[in-house]
Scaffold this motif. Structure first.
Motif, PDB file in Angstrom:
ATOM      1  N   ARG A  51      -6.587   6.089   5.901  1.00 54.68           N
ATOM      2  CA  ARG A  51      -5.656   7.215   5.996  1.00 54.68           C
ATOM      3  C   ARG A  51      -4.603   6.970   7.065  1.00 54.68           C
ATOM      4  NH1 ARG A  51      -5.283  11.178   9.385  1.00 54.68           N
ATOM      5  NH2 ARG A  51      -7.347  10.808  10.307  1.00 54.68           N
ATOM      6  N   LEU A  52      -5.018   6.459   8.214  1.00 57.00           N
ATOM      7  CA  LEU A  52      -4.077   6.187   9.294  1.00 57.00           C
ATOM      8  C   LEU A  52      -3.081   5.093   8.906  1.00 57.00           C
ATOM      9  CD1 LEU A  52      -6.601   6.306  12.268  1.00 57.00           C
ATOM     10  CD2 LEU A  52      -4.804   7.978  11.776  1.00 57.00           C
ATOM     11  N   ALA A  53      -3.578   4.069   8.192  1.00 55.10           N
ATOM     12  CA  ALA A  53      -2.685   3.002   7.749  1.00 55.10           C
ATOM     13  C   ALA A  53      -1.661   3.521   6.747  1.00 55.10           C
ATOM     14  CB  ALA A  53      -3.498   1.864   7.147  1.00 55.10           C
ATOM     15  N   ARG A  54      -2.112   4.328   5.799  1.00 56.82           N
ATOM     16  CA  ARG A  54      -1.187   4.894   4.802  1.00 56.82           C
ATOM     17  C   ARG A  54      -0.120   5.758   5.469  1.00 56.82           C
ATOM     18  NH1 ARG A  54      -5.892   5.141   1.452  1.00 56.82           N
ATOM     19  NH2 ARG A  54      -5.585   3.852  -0.412  1.00 56.82           N
ATOM     20  N   SER A  55      -0.519   6.538   6.438  1.00 58.38           N
ATOM     21  CA  SER A  55       0.428   7.392   7.144  1.00 58.38           C
ATOM     22  C   SER A  55       1.468   6.559   7.886  1.00 58.38           C
ATOM     23  CB  SER A  55      -0.318   8.299   8.133  1.00 58.38           C
ATOM     24  OG  SER A  55       0.575   9.098   8.871  1.00 58.38           O
ATOM     25  N   ALA A  56       1.026   5.487   8.540  1.00 58.77           N
ATOM     26  CA  ALA A  56       1.947   4.619   9.271  1.00 58.77           C
ATOM     27  C   ALA A  56       2.897   3.893   8.321  1.00 58.77           C
ATOM     28  CB  ALA A  56       1.152   3.616  10.103  1.00 58.77           C
ATOM     29  N   LEU A  57       2.419   3.529   7.148  1.00 59.50           N
ATOM     30  CA  LEU A  57       3.247   2.826   6.166  1.00 59.50           C
ATOM     31  C   LEU A  57       4.417   3.685   5.686  1.00 59.50           C
ATOM     32  CD1 LEU A  57       0.518   1.010   4.057  1.00 59.50           C
ATOM     33  CD2 LEU A  57       2.427  -0.114   5.223  1.00 59.50           C
ATOM     34  N   GLU A  58       4.268   4.983   5.705  1.00 65.37           N
ATOM     35  CA  GLU A  58       5.329   5.881   5.248  1.00 65.37           C
ATOM     36  C   GLU A  58       6.571   5.761   6.118  1.00 65.37           C
ATOM     37  OE1 GLU A  58       3.690   9.765   5.183  1.00 65.37           O
ATOM     38  OE2 GLU A  58       2.326   9.370   3.486  1.00 65.37           O
ATOM     39  N   GLN A  59       6.386   5.337   7.378  1.00 71.03           N
ATOM     40  CA  GLN A  59       7.510   5.240   8.304  1.00 71.03           C
ATOM     41  C   GLN A  59       7.957   3.793   8.535  1.00 71.03           C
ATOM     42  OE1 GLN A  59       8.655   8.209   9.263  1.00 71.03           O
ATOM     43  NE2 GLN A  59       6.935   9.151   8.168  1.00 71.03           N
ATOM     44  N   ALA A  60       7.330   2.836   7.893  1.00 72.60           N
ATOM     45  CA  ALA A  60       7.577   1.422   8.190  1.00 72.60           C
ATOM     46  C   ALA A  60       8.507   0.776   7.171  1.00 72.60           C
ATOM     47  CB  ALA A  60       6.248   0.667   8.230  1.00 72.60           C
ATOM     48  N   THR A  61       9.259  -0.225   7.653  1.00 73.90           N
ATOM     49  CA  THR A  61      10.126  -1.008   6.767  1.00 73.90           C
ATOM     50  C   THR A  61       9.732  -2.479   6.738  1.00 73.90           C
ATOM     51  OG1 THR A  61      11.728  -1.355   8.551  1.00 73.90           O
ATOM     52  CG2 THR A  61      12.072   0.551   7.111  1.00 73.90           C
ATOM     53  N   ARG A  62       9.150  -2.968   7.836  1.00 78.44           N
ATOM     54  CA  ARG A  62       8.695  -4.360   7.922  1.00 78.44           C
ATOM     55  C   ARG A  62       7.273  -4.358   8.473  1.00 78.44           C
ATOM     56  NH1 ARG A  62      12.488  -8.101   7.090  1.00 78.44           N
ATOM     57  NH2 ARG A  62      11.257  -9.683   8.163  1.00 78.44           N
ATOM     58  N   VAL A  63       6.345  -4.883   7.687  1.00 75.31           N
ATOM     59  CA  VAL A  63       4.912  -4.720   7.980  1.00 75.31           C
ATOM     60  C   VAL A  63       4.224  -6.078   8.080  1.00 75.31           C
ATOM     61  CG1 VAL A  63       2.734  -3.732   7.152  1.00 75.31           C
ATOM     62  CG2 VAL A  63       4.882  -2.512   6.783  1.00 75.31           C
ATOM     63  N   LEU A  64       3.277  -6.169   9.003  1.00 75.79           N
ATOM     64  CA  LEU A  64       2.411  -7.338   9.128  1.00 75.79           C
ATOM     65  C   LEU A  64       0.961  -6.881   9.055  1.00 75.79           C
ATOM     66  CD1 LEU A  64       1.645 -10.289   9.862  1.00 75.79           C
ATOM     67  CD2 LEU A  64       1.923  -9.634  12.280  1.00 75.79           C
ATOM     68  N   ASP A  65       0.183  -7.493   8.147  1.00 77.72           N
ATOM     69  CA  ASP A  65      -1.260  -7.243   8.056  1.00 77.72           C
ATOM     70  C   ASP A  65      -1.969  -8.504   8.520  1.00 77.72           C
ATOM     71  OD1 ASP A  65      -3.619  -5.809   7.400  1.00 77.72           O
ATOM     72  OD2 ASP A  65      -3.770  -6.937   5.529  1.00 77.72           O
ATOM     73  N   ILE A  66      -2.704  -8.418   9.629  1.00 79.62           N
ATOM     74  CA  ILE A  66      -3.348  -9.583  10.235  1.00 79.62           C
ATOM     75  C   ILE A  66      -4.749  -9.777   9.669  1.00 79.62           C
ATOM     76  CG2 ILE A  66      -4.219 -10.559  12.402  1.00 79.62           C
ATOM     77  CD1 ILE A  66      -1.964  -9.131  13.851  1.00 79.62           C
ATOM     78  N   ASP A  67      -5.064 -11.029   9.309  1.00 76.05           N
ATOM     79  CA  ASP A  67      -6.382 -11.384   8.767  1.00 76.05           C
ATOM     80  C   ASP A  67      -6.717 -10.490   7.579  1.00 76.05           C
ATOM     81  OD1 ASP A  67      -6.727 -13.455  10.546  1.00 76.05           O
ATOM     82  OD2 ASP A  67      -7.904 -12.290  11.979  1.00 76.05           O
ATOM     83  N   THR A  68      -5.939 -10.633   6.533  1.00 75.70           N
ATOM     84  CA  THR A  68      -6.022  -9.755   5.367  1.00 75.70           C
ATOM     85  C   THR A  68      -7.229 -10.014   4.486  1.00 75.70           C
ATOM     86  OG1 THR A  68      -4.641  -8.807   3.613  1.00 75.70           O
ATOM     87  CG2 THR A  68      -4.664 -11.223   3.797  1.00 75.70           C
ATOM     88  N   GLY A  69      -7.997 -11.092   4.754  1.00 74.78           N
ATOM     89  CA  GLY A  69      -9.119 -11.431   3.877  1.00 74.78           C
ATOM     90  C   GLY A  69      -8.608 -11.868   2.526  1.00 74.78           C
TER      91      GLY A  69
END
Length: 263
Positions: A51-69
């Motif tokens: 939920r926290l990640a989805r909320s943060a994504l709403e405001q983001a334009t350039r994203v990095l996901d570290i160790d995505t598996g």
């Protein structure tokens, strides 16, 4: 409590040899623990990383996901910004992540264990990190001023009771891998802490096969784990489960949300 709830399963449990054989034969790829089903279940945390990640994504334009598996979690958060990067250091996972995330437009990059993040300075405004490497200087380098970090981490006391039950050495995570240490490291790099929390929820194993599969999937928990080497301890734990009920270990998790302040 757990013994009563799972009494039908415990009464019909397969023999030790069969449980272990099935666990050794089970395949594991990416970060998929689906084979375990209801046989290993964690209690919920008070927060929801998704939920926290989805909320943060709403405001983001350039994203990095570290160790995505294998990209499983990141894919579940779609739609993603067009400029999304995912890094992965475990070589077998890289093609899995590339295949899963290609249709979402994610740029999957290899990240060697000792290498800096393969991302330019000031390149992103959101870093997501669920159980990945947490290197405060690198986060400060790649995040723009005002950029946000959302991370859930596995602490150094994770499943310590499982190691103890099997007579294995303590888990080989850094002894300082806890919320306070991570918060201090981020403070030193100029981060404002927006939220920090730490919990030890129960993790219930219904049988020894689930334990074997789990330890194969996360080899850092007991690096020298081998079913032959640990057979006496595994058989003792199997008998304990059959007589006393499911084995209850404890996760160690902490959450941090932080903002990169002006340099």
């Amino acid at each position: 409590m757990y013994a009563d709830a799972h009494r039908p399963y415990l009464e019909e449990m397969k023999p030790y040899e069969e449980l272990v054989e099935e666990a050794l034969a089970a395949s594991f790829s990416g970060w998929d623990f689906g084979w375990l089903g209801y046989r290993a279940v964690s209690a919920d945390l008070s927060w929801s990383y998704d939920r926290l990640a989805r909320s943060a994504l709403e405001q983001a334009t350039r994203v990095l996901d570290i160790d995505t598996g294998g990209g499983e979690l990141l894919a579940s958060l779609a739609p993603l910004p067009e400029a999304t990067i995912a890094t992965e250091g475990y070589e077998p996972n890289v093609p899995l992540a590339q295949c899963r995330l290609a249709a979402l437009g994610v740029d999957v990059r290899r990240h060697g264990v000792l290498d800096p993040l393969p991302v330019e300075d000031d390149a992103v405004d959101l870093v997501l990190n669920r159980h990945g490497r947490l290197e405060a200087p690198e986060l400060a380098r790649v995040l723009r001023t005002g950029g946000v970090l959302v991370t859930q981490q596995v602490g150094s006391r994770n499943h310590a009771d499982l190691n103890e039950a099997l007579g294995a050495p303590p888990v080989m995570l850094a002894a300082a891998n806890h919320c306070e240490g991570a918060v201090n490291a981020l403070h030193e790099q100029g981060f404002e802490i927006l939220e920090a929390a730490e919990e030890w929820p129960e993790f219930v194993f219904l049988d020894v096969g689930a334990i074997v599969f789990h330890l194969r999937a996360i080899p850092w928990q007991i690096p020298d784990f081998d079913v032959d080497k640990y057979e006496p301890a595994l058989r003792a734990l199997d008998q304990r489960i059959r007589t006393e009920g499911p084995f209850v270990a404890h996760n160690h998790r902490y959450l941090i949300r932080a903002r990169r302040q002006a340099r």
